[in-house]
Write an enzyme that holds these catalytic residues in place. Structure first.
Site, PDB file in Angstrom:
ATOM      1  CD  GLU A  79     -15.018 -35.774   0.391  1.00 46.83           C
ATOM      2  OE1 GLU A  79     -13.190 -35.814  -0.134  1.00 46.83           O
ATOM      3  OE2 GLU A  79     -15.040 -36.897  -0.478  1.00 46.83           O
ATOM      4  CG  HIS A  89      -7.754 -31.632  -8.444  1.00 44.32           C
ATOM      5  ND1 HIS A  89      -8.957 -32.778  -8.182  1.00 44.32           N
ATOM      6  CD2 HIS A  89      -6.615 -32.609  -7.275  1.00 44.32           C
ATOM      7  CE1 HIS A  89      -8.654 -33.657  -8.806  1.00 44.32           C
ATOM      8  NE2 HIS A  89      -7.556 -33.941  -7.142  1.00 44.32           N
TER       9      HIS A  89
END
Length: 335
Positions: A70, A139
Site C-alpha cells: 500500500e 477487514h
C-alpha cells in the site's frame, strides 16, 4: 461532463457497486489522464468487483494491478499526480490503509500547501469501510476520523447508488486529494435508478433524506440505511425523526444540520466508528456551540464500542443497530 448512457438508456437500475463501476468508466472516458491502481483490480476486477471489466476496455496501462504494497501504491500515485495524471487508488480493505498512512498524511495531504499552492495533488483514495460482512481482522474498520482530522485531505462517504455514481466522478475531477469511503456492506444490497444525464448536486454538501419535526438524526455511509430504518420505526410510535446524510466528513457541511436542529431541538449522531473521538464528537461540539439555545437535550452519539473490531460472530453486538438507535431517540425525547 459529456452525456453518456448506462445499459443503453439514460437511466438504469444499479447496485452501489455497479454505480461506482459506471462512474469510474465515465471518468476514464472523459479524461485519459485518469489511471486506476490497486491490488487485483485488473484481471479480477477487485475483491468486490468494483473495477470489473475496466482493464479489458481501457488496457493495463490505465488499470494497473499493483504489488501488495500500500505504501508503494500511494507513493507511486503521488508521482503520477505530480506529472499531471489523476490516479485513483483502491485500498482493498479499510484496515489495509495503515501501511500507506505515512504517505497519505505526510505527502498527499501536505504537498499543495508545501508548494505554496503551486502544485496540485489530484488523487482519489478509495477505501471500502465499515463492517457487516462477516470478515476477519483488519477487514471491517472505520478509520474516517483519522483522515478527517488531517488538514489537506477531503473526506467523503457515499451511501446509495446515485451518490456513488456522481460522487466518484466529482472526486476524480477535484484538484485536491479525496479520501473516498465506500460502505462495503451496501455494495450489492439494493438497486436504485441512476439517471446518468442528471445534473448532480455539489460534492461537499450534506442532504436531508427524510424530513421530521421531533429530532435530527445524522449519519453517513453504512449507517444512513440504519438511520432511515430507525426513523420509519419511530414514526410507527408517533415520533417524527429527520435524517441527514452528511456525505462529506471533511469539510463538514453544517448549514443543513444547524437549520434542522434549530427546528427539532434534539440531535442523535450514528456511525460505526468508535464513539470515543469519532466524528460524532466533532458534530456534537459544533451543534452545541452554534445551537445551544435551541437544544432541548444533549447531543447523543451511537457508535462502535471502544474495542478493536470483534470477530465476525460478535460483530452484530458491536455495530449500531435498530434497537440501539431507537434507544438513543427515546432518551433524547425523554430529556
Amino acid at each position: 461532463m459529456t452525456a453518456h448512457t448506462a445499459s443503453g438508456s439514460a437511466s438504469a437500475k444499479m447496485t452501489l457497486a455497479k454505480a461506482l463501476n459506471a462512474g469510474l468508466r465515465r471518468a476514464m472516458e472523459d479524461d485519459d489522464k485518469v489511471v486506476l491502481m490497486g491490488e487485483d483490480i485488473g484481471r479480477l476486477g477487485g475483491v468486490f468487483r468494483i473495477t470489473d471489466g475496466l482493464q479489458k476496455d481501457f488496457g493495463e496501462a490505465r488499470v494497473i494491478d499493483t504489488p501488495l504494497a500500500e505504501s508503494g501504491i500511494v507513493g507511486t500515485a503521488v508521482g503520477l499526480a505530480l506529472r499531471g495524471y489523476r490516479p485513483v487508488v483502491e485500498i482493498q480493505f479499510d484496515g489495509f490503509v495503515y501501511p500507506a498512512y505515512d504517505q497519505i498524511v505526510s505527502q498527499v495531504a501536505k504537498f499543495h500547501y508545501r508548494s505554496g499552492g503551486r502544485v496540485a495533488m489530484p488523487m482519489v483514495i478509495r477505501i471500502p469501510f465499515g463492517g457487516g460482512i462477516g470478515a476477519v481482522e483488519h477487514h471491517s474498520e472505520s478509520p474516517e476520523a483519522q483522515f478527517a482530522h488531517t488538514p489537506g485531505l477531503k473526506v467523503v462517504a457515499c451511501s446509495d447508488p446515485v451518490d456513488a455514481y456522481w460522487m466518484i466522478q466529482q472526486a476524480i475531477s477535484h484538484p485536491d486529494p479525496v479520501i473516498f469511503l465506500e460502505p462495503k456492506r451496501l455494495y450489492h444490497s439494493t438497486k436504485a435508478a441512476v439517471d446518468v444525464d442528471a445534473t448532480p448536486g455539489p460534492l461537499f454538501a450534506s442532504r436531508v433524506t427524510r424530513t421530521g419535526t421531533d429530532l435530527t438524526m445524522l449519519a453517513y455511509g453504512p449507517t444512513v440505511k440504519t438511520a432511515l430504518t430507525a426513523a420509519e420505526a419511530a414514526a410507527g410510535e408517533g415520533k417524527s425523526v429527520e435524517v441527514i446524510d452528511l456525505r462529506t466528513l471533511s469539510p463538514l457541511d453544517m448549514a443543513p444540520v444547524y437549520e434542522s436542529v434549530r427546528r427539532t431541538g434534539r440531535a442523535v449522531v450514528v456511525h460505526e466508528a468508535h464513539v470515543n473521538l469519532g466524528l460524532g464528537a466533532e458534530l456534537a461540539a459544533r451543534i452545541t456551540e452554534t445551537c445551544f439555545h435551541s437544544l432541548e437535550a444533549p447531543v447523543l452519539r451511537v457508535g462502535g464500542f471502544d474495542t478493536p473490531y470483534p470477530p465476525a460472530r460478535a460483530e452484530e453486538y458491536f455495530l449500531p443497530d435498530l434497537d440501539r438507535v431507537l434507544d438513543a431517540v427515546d432518551r433524547s425525547l425523554a430529556w
